[in-house]
Design an enzyme around this catalytic site. Sequence first.
Site, PDB file in Angstrom:
ATOM      1  N   HIS A 157       0.820  -1.661   5.338  1.00  0.00           N
ATOM      2  CA  HIS A 157       1.119  -2.127   3.985  1.00  0.00           C
ATOM      3  C   HIS A 157       1.721  -0.989   3.178  1.00  0.00           C
ATOM      4  O   HIS A 157       1.488   0.199   3.451  1.00  0.00           O
ATOM      5  CB  HIS A 157      -0.150  -2.655   3.284  1.00  0.00           C
ATOM      6  CG  HIS A 157      -1.089  -1.582   2.823  1.00  0.00           C
ATOM      7  ND1 HIS A 157      -0.990  -0.969   1.594  1.00  0.00           N
ATOM      8  CD2 HIS A 157      -2.153  -1.005   3.434  1.00  0.00           C
ATOM      9  CE1 HIS A 157      -1.947  -0.072   1.460  1.00  0.00           C
ATOM     10  NE2 HIS A 157      -2.672  -0.061   2.562  1.00  0.00           N
ATOM     11  N   CYS A 158       2.546  -1.364   2.189  1.00  0.00           N
ATOM     12  CA  CYS A 158       3.108  -0.386   1.253  1.00  0.00           C
ATOM     13  C   CYS A 158       2.479  -0.646  -0.111  1.00  0.00           C
ATOM     14  O   CYS A 158       1.367  -1.158  -0.199  1.00  0.00           O
ATOM     15  CB  CYS A 158       4.638  -0.476   1.218  1.00  0.00           C
ATOM     16  SG  CYS A 158       5.260  -2.077   0.690  1.00  0.00           S
ATOM     17  N   VAL A 159       3.188  -0.337  -1.173  1.00  0.00           N
ATOM     18  CA  VAL A 159       2.618  -0.481  -2.522  1.00  0.00           C
ATOM     19  C   VAL A 159       2.378  -1.940  -2.897  1.00  0.00           C
ATOM     20  O   VAL A 159       1.400  -2.278  -3.548  1.00  0.00           O
ATOM     21  CB  VAL A 159       3.547   0.175  -3.572  1.00  0.00           C
ATOM     22  CG1 VAL A 159       3.005  -0.029  -4.979  1.00  0.00           C
ATOM     23  CG2 VAL A 159       3.691   1.658  -3.285  1.00  0.00           C
TER      24      VAL A 159
END
Length: 480
Positions: A27-29
Amino acid sequence: MSKDYRRIAEGILQGIGGKENLVQAAHCVTRLRLVLKDEGKVDADKLQKVELVKGHFTNAGVFQIVIGPNEVEKVYKEFVELAGVETATVSDVKEVGAKKLNPFQRLIKTFSDVFMPILPAIITAGLLMGINNLIGAEGLFIEDKSLLEAYPDLQGLWDLINTMANTAFVFLPAIVGWSAAKRFGGSEILGIVLGLLLVHPDLLNAWNYGKAAAGIEGEIPYFDILGLFQIEKVGYQGQILPVFVAAYVLSVVEKWLKKRVPNAIQLLVVPITTIVITGGLALAVIGPVTRHLGDLLTQGIVMIYDAAPAVGALLFGSLYAPLVITGMHHMFIAVDLQLITQNGGTFIWPMIALSNIAQGSAALAMFWVAKNANEKSMASTSALSAYFGITEPAMFGVNLRHKFPFYAALTGSALGAVFISLNGVLAPAIGVGGLPAFISIMVQHIPMFLVGMAIVLIVPFVLTILFHHIGKKRTQKSPA
């Protein structure tokens, strides 16, 4: 009310075709980033009905589900536990997904991988520079005076902020060297050393190189190598391409040496040989060639912009948001930095900021017209996120789902971009691409940029409401 993240993760897992269809997850932001065995097994309707899911799309071989800041981490934690997969980094997932890409997509991905980790440093520098510009701007707050002139005690604070703001740009090659070496599989510390070499104080400052080359001021100094050839003593402060290419060469040389040098003497042989070879090539060949290419690129972009600013801005304002979907927007970071280094300002980043605001305004209008409580909640939080530079929730969760808000945002973005381009608005740095963007605009251009902001705040909002009512009337008139 607290959310059931376990249930949300279960819904997402079912929507993507079950854990049997999942290869890897990170996952990213704002997004879950998944590598799937078969994207044809994804049930889009089921996925879209899951709470917190604001949209989904495929980019660079990775299936991405937009959740939103903060909550994505909680969903991810439950998701990997349910799926029975190891936690992974975004780089891990990108590496697996990259196998599906064509050469051009891989190039875009490489730019993204290098520049995304250093973006916080660049944005921080841009905001600090913007604050300093406001403090030192004559006539902005006090007639015929700057705040510095009116309050001399601010000088020390101004100097301190100025030093902090300039650090990331002065040592930009070191930051890029670190990130690029990491991306290409080389030693990160050698990437930093290589970047620092290119801005060493013994080298002619890159900003004075033009004067020396034109014979206006001083001469270009040289390293005389055994009387055989000469290398210009020229630095590459603020430049991207020289260290980007040099870091790739460094990684290739280092990996080649590690395979051939015995382990017992690697620490002694590999780093020094890598730096000597790559440093020499960077100053003698890579730097001059890439500087020339960067100059040509910048001159070409500026020439097109000067020849037809309205047409260029219309196209950019209309197409930037669709480019975000493909991931190609990451390339503009390098172009912005090149324009700032060579011309002292960029006209591209202000248009990007307006595009982000336009997406937020369209989402805000959907909050205004939506009847469903969940839709209102999603639209309001997505609009706020876009107003501070993170547009994915607004684009994928609201605007693209309903289509007409997305078109309204593109229209407002195009009109705003044309306006600020015709008025020559420039930014001396990259800041937060949303409502705070005016801080990072050149002081003399702030009034025109604020008018551009008004355009992208009003036009997408009004058009979205109009399109909504027109669509509603057509639905009511259509036979049952």
